[in-house]
Design a protein around this motif. Structure first.
Motif, PDB file in Angstrom:
ATOM      1  N   GLN A 183      -3.766 -16.094 -16.144  1.00 43.67           N
ATOM      2  CA  GLN A 183      -2.346 -16.377 -16.380  1.00 43.67           C
ATOM      3  C   GLN A 183      -2.198 -17.657 -17.222  1.00 43.67           C
ATOM      4  OE1 GLN A 183      -0.020 -16.106 -12.837  1.00 43.67           O
ATOM      5  NE2 GLN A 183       1.876 -16.807 -13.785  1.00 43.67           N
TER       6      GLN A 183
ATOM      7  N   ALA B 203      -6.304 -13.962  -9.312  1.00 46.02           N
ATOM      8  CA  ALA B 203      -4.882 -13.987  -8.976  1.00 46.02           C
ATOM      9  C   ALA B 203      -4.713 -14.363  -7.522  1.00 46.02           C
ATOM     10  CB  ALA B 203      -4.268 -12.623  -9.253  1.00 46.02           C
TER      11      ALA B 203
ATOM     12  N   THR C  27      -0.368 -15.409 -10.281  1.00 43.42           N
ATOM     13  CA  THR C  27      -0.198 -14.079  -9.682  1.00 43.42           C
ATOM     14  C   THR C  27      -0.947 -13.014 -10.462  1.00 43.42           C
ATOM     15  OG1 THR C  27       1.833 -13.778 -10.946  1.00 43.42           O
ATOM     16  CG2 THR C  27       2.047 -14.687  -8.729  1.00 43.42           C
ATOM     17  N   VAL C  28      -1.430 -13.375 -11.639  1.00 44.25           N
ATOM     18  CA  VAL C  28      -2.263 -12.448 -12.410  1.00 44.25           C
ATOM     19  C   VAL C  28      -3.470 -13.218 -12.897  1.00 44.25           C
ATOM     20  CG1 VAL C  28      -0.317 -10.975 -13.118  1.00 44.25           C
ATOM     21  CG2 VAL C  28      -1.007 -12.927 -14.540  1.00 44.25           C
TER      22      VAL C  28
ATOM     23  N   HIS D  30       4.800 -15.021 -16.009  1.00 43.03           N
ATOM     24  CA  HIS D  30       4.661 -14.300 -14.745  1.00 43.03           C
ATOM     25  C   HIS D  30       5.015 -15.224 -13.595  1.00 43.03           C
ATOM     26  CE1 HIS D  30       2.551 -11.052 -16.856  1.00 43.03           C
ATOM     27  NE2 HIS D  30       1.883 -12.014 -17.493  1.00 43.03           N
TER      28      HIS D  30
ATOM     29  N   SER E 123       5.810 -20.065 -17.116  1.00 40.83           N
ATOM     30  CA  SER E 123       4.854 -18.977 -17.315  1.00 40.83           C
ATOM     31  C   SER E 123       5.613 -17.678 -17.445  1.00 40.83           C
ATOM     32  CB  SER E 123       3.872 -18.890 -16.140  1.00 40.83           C
ATOM     33  OG  SER E 123       2.991 -17.808 -16.309  1.00 40.83           O
TER      34      SER E 123
END
Length: 811
Positions: free
Chosen positions: A799, A722, A795-796, A746, A744
């Motif tokens: 993803q 991430a 961010t994860v 996220h 996405s």
């Protein structure tokens, strides 16, 4: 004769010959032989002349008169001898035997009648006294005046006379001679008595020989009993001399004094010597602590007794016959050997200062122990060990040689004690402790006390705080090894205090200071072994994989941890053993390389070398390594030779397989840079995987193909961290538009832009969306015909992104 001499002096004169002829007639012979009788006579009358001389004449008439007188005297003697007979001597015997027993000063009267023969002239009367009792000293004789006139003859130094006490040497037979007085008639002493009575009084110390013999036999037996008490180390009170011996000596002395015989000094000296010897034995063995007898007074008493006995003609032969010991000295003690040993030791102790005599008496008692049980009891009564010198002196008392001067432990000044003989000597191991033979009060307690004197703690560990303490500690341990059955343990923990948290450079410097005084590689004493053990424990702790993962958590951390300590393994005298398993140098390097490789994986992201690419930049990492470790332009590492024990500084360059797989999925362009680094690195400086080469016709993880608007494309950034940027390649098909919606579930970043626009999709639901315009070079980077590149930052982890191609601009 003068003429020839002158002719000799005048060689040129005429020589003459003279002929000699006698002018007188020749004389007659000087000697004339005569007969032997005449020769003898002439020699007697004139011995200065030759008896055969012609014309011999007697010039002196004195010798002739002497010869004539001698002849006349011989004739007169011959005439008188033939005219009368010689007078006779009357000899008779008498017995003076006595049946009384015991020594006594007594007077004996011997009365004897001498039968005078009826005829004949007597010159003297002789009375021989036989079987006179044996007397000691002088024999006093008194001969009473008889009824007839006579002169007394007796073997005495004084002038003999009747009714006078005369001293004669003691003897068993005595002859009294009554001599005919001058002018007595021929019928002497027949005219006065036919049976003449003679009275003789004998006064002397009779029976003393038997008394002295019995006294010295008993005294010698009591001396042997005292010596036996010394041998048994009896603690009874003094009992000698016995009352019987004292009574015997008193009786002998009293009778001898009456007769003027000096026996009291000899007998009293013997009694005093026995009394002092037995009293000394009781003083030593009957008191606790043992008291020191007066050895000088005891020796003086025996010497005085020996002198008195030797100077007494009566006592000396009986003492020698009984075997009486005349001295307490070891070489002459005889039956008093044990007592002589004690006296010899007492004499030595008497020379010591008063404050040391009590201690010496304890050690003397130990030396004279009769059996192992007594030895243990005497050892338990010894004073405690006072200092290290005291402990060292006690070592000499283990298996000692008789006669050797042994140091007296605990004395204020150096002193020795020469023990003539040991009956139960201390034996065993020459050390202080449970299995040692050194005489101490309590083996374990004294061992701990000595250890404490040497500076050890209760666990018998000698703490060494600094490297400057090592020489003194080595000397202390050497003394402890000679003193203690269980040697001290060198506690070198303070020398290594805090090194577990230090870097290898600090560890190396500390070990160099320690090894300057003690080097286990060349020495093998207690300290060297302790240092080697502690060094191994320290290095095992430092090189544990878990510790390395914590200490080497970055490239800078590796440099700090290893710098200055690449040769730290050389301090070990042999291989490194951890948990009874060998850990060779290559294993240590492998552990460090694993930690270093993990640090390289994190280096770019941690130091933000390429934040846009999420740390996936091998070239920037290589440049940073060169700068940190001061490497040359093309070097990536400084690996140690495989056969050495040195450490890498730094290890070969390379990343983990996981990190390379992420490159393959998340930063394909970095794979090419990693491959170039491997190809350009010198031999041995690159050690790690590289990305697999791409396969034609197979889509790569970072490739996205855009076909038709109704057919969206999807991609999952698996294994991508991430917030790490990922570059994606967009392949636009013929039917795809120039607008691409990137969505996405996220939030994510598009380049440096944070996507916060929310939208809703019929199938996906709520989404974060960003529309990229492929026709806008400022929005999307073009890589070639039909290929564009976009940078996304998830961010994860893992993803998922969707890509939609649009025909119209509806955003």
């Amino acid at each position: 004769m003068a003429t020839p001499a002158a002719a000799d002096r005048e060689p040129h004169a005429q020589r003459r010959v003279a002929v000699a002829s006698p002018v007188d007639e020749a004389p007659e012979e000087e000697l004339q032989r005569v007969g032997w009788p005449l020769t003898v006579l002439r020699l007697a009358l004139a011995p200065e002349l030759h008896p055969w001389a012609r014309g011999f004449r007697v010039r002196r008439f004195g010798p002739l008169a002497v010869v004539a007188a001698a002849v006349l005297l011989l004739l007169m003697l011959a005439a008188s001898g033939c005219s009368s007979a010689p007078r006779q001597s009357l000899l008779q015997h008498a017995s003076a035997a006595s049946t009384a027993d015991g020594a006594r000063c007594d007077t004996m009267l011997v009365s004897q009648e001498l039968q005078v023969p009826p005829e004949g002239a007597l010159s003297d009367l002789r009375l021989t006294l036989r079987d006179v009792p044996e007397a000691v000293g002088q024999l006093r004789v008194l001969v009473r005046r008889p009824r007839f006139p006579a002169r007394l003859q007796l073997d005495t130094e004084s002038t003999p006379d009747f009714d006078k006490v005369l001293e004669v040497p003691a003897r068993r037979q005595l002859t009294v001679v009554l001599v005919r007085p001058r002018g007595a008639a021929d019928d002497w002493p027949r005219a006065y008595c036919a049976a003449c009575r003679v009275d003789v009084e004998l006064t002397g110390l009779f029976g003393a020989r038997e008394g002295l013999r019995g006294f010295f036999a008993r005294a010698t037996a009591e001396a042997a009993a005292i010596d036996s008490a010394f041998s048994r180390q009896a603690s009874e009170r003094a009992e000698h001399p016995s009352p019987a011996l004292r009574e015997l000596a008193t009786g002998l002395s009293a009778e001898a004094k009456r007769c003027g015989v000096p026996l009291q000094t000899a007998l009293g000296g013997v009694l005093e010597a026995l009394a002092q010897l037995d009293a000394a034995r009781a003083r030593f063995y009957a008191t606790d602590p043992p008291q020191l007898p007066d050895a000088a007074a005891l020796q003086k008493a025996w010497e005085s007794a020996a002198t008195a006995v030797e100077t007494s003609p009566a006592a000396q032969p009986e003492a020698r016959a009984a075997g009486w010991p005349f001295s307490l000295r070891l070489r002459a003690a005889g039956k008093l050997r044990r007592a002589g040993e004690h006296v010899a030791l007492w004499s030595q102790i008497a020379q010591l200062p008063p404050e040391d005599q009590a201690v010496a008496m304890r050690w003397m008692a130990l030396a004279l122990a009769a059996d192992p049980a007594a030895l243990e009891a005497r050892a338990a009564a010894l004073p405690p060990i006072r200092d290290v010198a005291d402990a060292e002196a006690r070592l000499e008392w283990v298996d000692p040689r008789p006669g050797t001067a042994l140091p007296i432990p605990g004395a204020s000044k150096p002193a020795t004690l020469a023990v003539p003989d040991f009956r139960a000597p201390p034996s065993g191991k020459r050390c202080i402790g449970g299995v040692g033979g050194v005489p101490v009060r309590d083996r374990e307690a004294e061992a701990h006390a000595v250890a404490a004197m040497l500076g050890a703690d209760a666990r018998q560990r000698l703490r060494i705080a600094t490297a400057g303490d090592l020489p003194g500690a080595r000397q202390t341990l050497r003394r402890a090894r000679a003193l203690l059955c269980e040697p001290l343990v060198a506690d070198v923990t303070p020398l290594f205090f805090g090194l577990e948290q230090k870097e290898l450079g600090a560890v190396n410097a500390r070990l160099e200071a320690i090894y300057a005084d003690v080097d286990p590689r060349r020495q093998n004493d207690e300290i060297a072994r302790a240092v080697a053990t502690r060094t191994s424990e320290l290095l095992c702790k430092l090189f544990e994989p878990e510790v390395l993962q914590k200490r080497v958590n970055s490239v800078v951390g590796y440099r700090i941890f290893v710098e200055g300590g690449t040769r730290v393994l050389d301090f070990l005298p042999g291989p490194l053993f951890c948990d009874h398993k060998g850990v060779p140098a290559r294993e240590v390097r492998r552990r460090l390389r694993d930690a270093y490789r993990a640090a390289l994986d994190r280096h770019a992201a941690a130091d933000r070398l390429c934040p846009v690419r999420g740390g996936k930049c091998p070239e920037e990492v290589a440049t940073s390594v060169r700068r940190l470790f001061s490497l040359d332009r093309f070097d990536l590492a400084a690996p140690a030779p495989p056969e050495s024990r040195a450490l890498d500084y730094p290890p070969p360059f390379g990343f983990s397989e996981e990190w390379v797989r992420k490159l393959d999925r998340c930063a394909r362009e970095a794979c090419d840079a990693l491959l170039r680094l491997r190809n350009e690195a010198p031999q041995g400086q690159f050690d790690g995987p590289v990305c697999a080469p791409p396969v034609e016709g197979v889509s790569q993880p970072q490739d996205v193909t855009l076909e038709r608007p109704e057919s969206p494309a999807t991609i999952t950034l698996s294994s991508c961290e991430a917030h790490a940027g990922v570059r994606l390649t967009l392949h636009r098909g013929q039917e795809a538009g120039t607008l691409v919606s990137i969505a996405s579930a996220h939030p994510f970043r598009y380049g440096s832009e944070t996507v916060t626009r929310l939208g809703r999709h019929p199938q996906l639901g709520r989404i974060f969306e960003r529309v990229a315009d492929l026709a806008d070079p400022g929005d999307v980077s073009r890589r070639g015909d039909g290929n564009w590149e976009v940078a996304l930052t998830p961010t994860v982890e893992n993803q998922v992104f969707w890509f939609f191609t649009l025909r119209r601009r509806d955003y």
